[in-house]
Design a protein around this motif. Sequence first.
Motif, PDB file in Angstrom:
ATOM      1  N   ASN A   1      17.161  72.396 104.659  1.00  0.00           N
ATOM      2  CA  ASN A   1      17.365  71.129 103.952  1.00  0.00           C
ATOM      3  C   ASN A   1      18.295  71.336 102.757  1.00  0.00           C
ATOM      4  O   ASN A   1      17.939  72.016 101.795  1.00  0.00           O
ATOM      5  CB  ASN A   1      16.014  70.588 103.467  1.00  0.00           C
ATOM      6  CG  ASN A   1      16.139  69.184 102.921  1.00  0.00           C
ATOM      7  OD1 ASN A   1      16.938  68.383 103.417  1.00  0.00           O
ATOM      8  ND2 ASN A   1      15.368  68.873 101.896  1.00  0.00           N
TER       9      ASN A   1
ATOM     10  N   SER B   1      10.898  69.179  98.841  1.00  0.00           N
ATOM     11  CA  SER B   1      11.424  69.915  99.993  1.00  0.00           C
ATOM     12  C   SER B   1      10.658  71.222 100.221  1.00  0.00           C
ATOM     13  O   SER B   1      10.307  71.552 101.358  1.00  0.00           O
ATOM     14  CB  SER B   1      12.913  70.192  99.768  1.00  0.00           C
ATOM     15  OG  SER B   1      13.477  70.874 100.851  1.00  0.00           O
TER      16      SER B   1
ATOM     17  N   VAL C   1      10.362  72.553 106.702  1.00  0.00           N
ATOM     18  CA  VAL C   1      11.632  73.009 106.112  1.00  0.00           C
ATOM     19  C   VAL C   1      11.560  74.522 105.897  1.00  0.00           C
ATOM     20  O   VAL C   1      10.685  75.010 105.182  1.00  0.00           O
ATOM     21  CB  VAL C   1      11.900  72.290 104.762  1.00  0.00           C
ATOM     22  CG1 VAL C   1      13.115  72.890 104.055  1.00  0.00           C
ATOM     23  CG2 VAL C   1      12.097  70.785 104.981  1.00  0.00           C
TER      24      VAL C   1
END
Length: 316
Positions: free
Chosen positions: A212, A266, A272
């Motif tokens: 990401n 994130s 991720v």
Amino acid sequence: MDEIARRPLGRTGLLVSEICLGTSPLASMPELYGYAVDDARAEATIEAALASPVNFIDTSNNYGGGSAETRIGHVLRRHGGLPDGVVLATKVDADRETRDFSGDRVKRSAEESLSRLGLDRIQLMYLHDPEFYLTFDEAMAPGGPVAALRDLRDAGVVEHIGLAAGDVPLMRQLVATDEFDVVLNHNRFTLVDRSAEPLIDDAVRRGVAFVNAAPYGGGILSKGPGARSTYGYRDADGVVLERVRLMQAACERHGVPLAAAALQLSLREPRVTSTVVGVSSPERIAETVALARLSLPVELWDELADLTPPAEHWLT
Ligand SMILES: NC(=O)c1ccc[n+]([C@@H]2O[C@H](COP(=O)([O-])OP(=O)(O)OC[C@H]3O[C@@H](n4cnc5c(N)ncnc54)[C@H](OP(=O)(O)O)[C@@H]3O)[C@@H](O)[C@H]2O)c1
């Protein structure tokens, strides 16, 4: 400096830190970031990353017309090559003048990158931003760019092939071919945009690592809406801008920086593998690790979730 986690990069066998050094700001691109960065500051930033728990570096053939790779190459030469345990990813790019993104161009792009970096092979090479140059059929055509990446892998020049872009529908089509070991998407899994969700699910289901990039939307979520009014390298949508202001106020009420929430949104997502953060000064490396480790109040996450802009305000 506190340790940061290392995770398997999908099926590649590589182990990468949950934070990746993004090198587009340190290529010096004032038109995108609003400031210039000289060689000394850029190289000191790369050195600081190499001395930190961050072992993953992201660059591309065309950041600053090759200046990011050139600056990384200067540092790597001083170290006698890529230090053990460091994972470097770059990207093949179209020729910006002619818009050529043929298989031949992909091979030239890889040669240019390796020459700037001073390496004879690279662990991860992404197909970069195909949405601006290629249809799905053109990307996958015999002798085309993906076939050229496969040839580079067969020749041992590239160890793993990735896809790095923004356009979620095209990326989903490309990921479904199973040609890519890693998928990097930018600006679409952040505090104010979740349009990458279906792509993340596709990647994880196929055992493809999801990386990401741009958790700060290019700077508005780190420097704040008073300093930056762009999101994803374009003028921010009015609703997005207003929500960022409200998110910043919520963070201030809890006494924490907006950047910590933007980064941790994130980092706390298990789908991720790594989060690519763009920085352009050496102090930012320790700051980023500190932002990652800061303890945030649980109530803040609910407040921020309520402020997420509706889907019609996300990037397309
Ligand atoms: N298509 C693609 O493949 C693609 C697209 C986008 C991004 N990427 C990759 O992902 C990386 C991240 O994207 P990005 O750099 O555009 O955006 P970003 O990570 O969302 O934001 C970078 C901006 O945030 C600022 N920043 C970072 N840490 C900060 C802190 N602690 N306090 C205040 N400001 C801070 C940086 O400022 P300073 O310069 O002052 O440190 C820079 O202006 C890129 O560098 C690139 O490697 C790839």
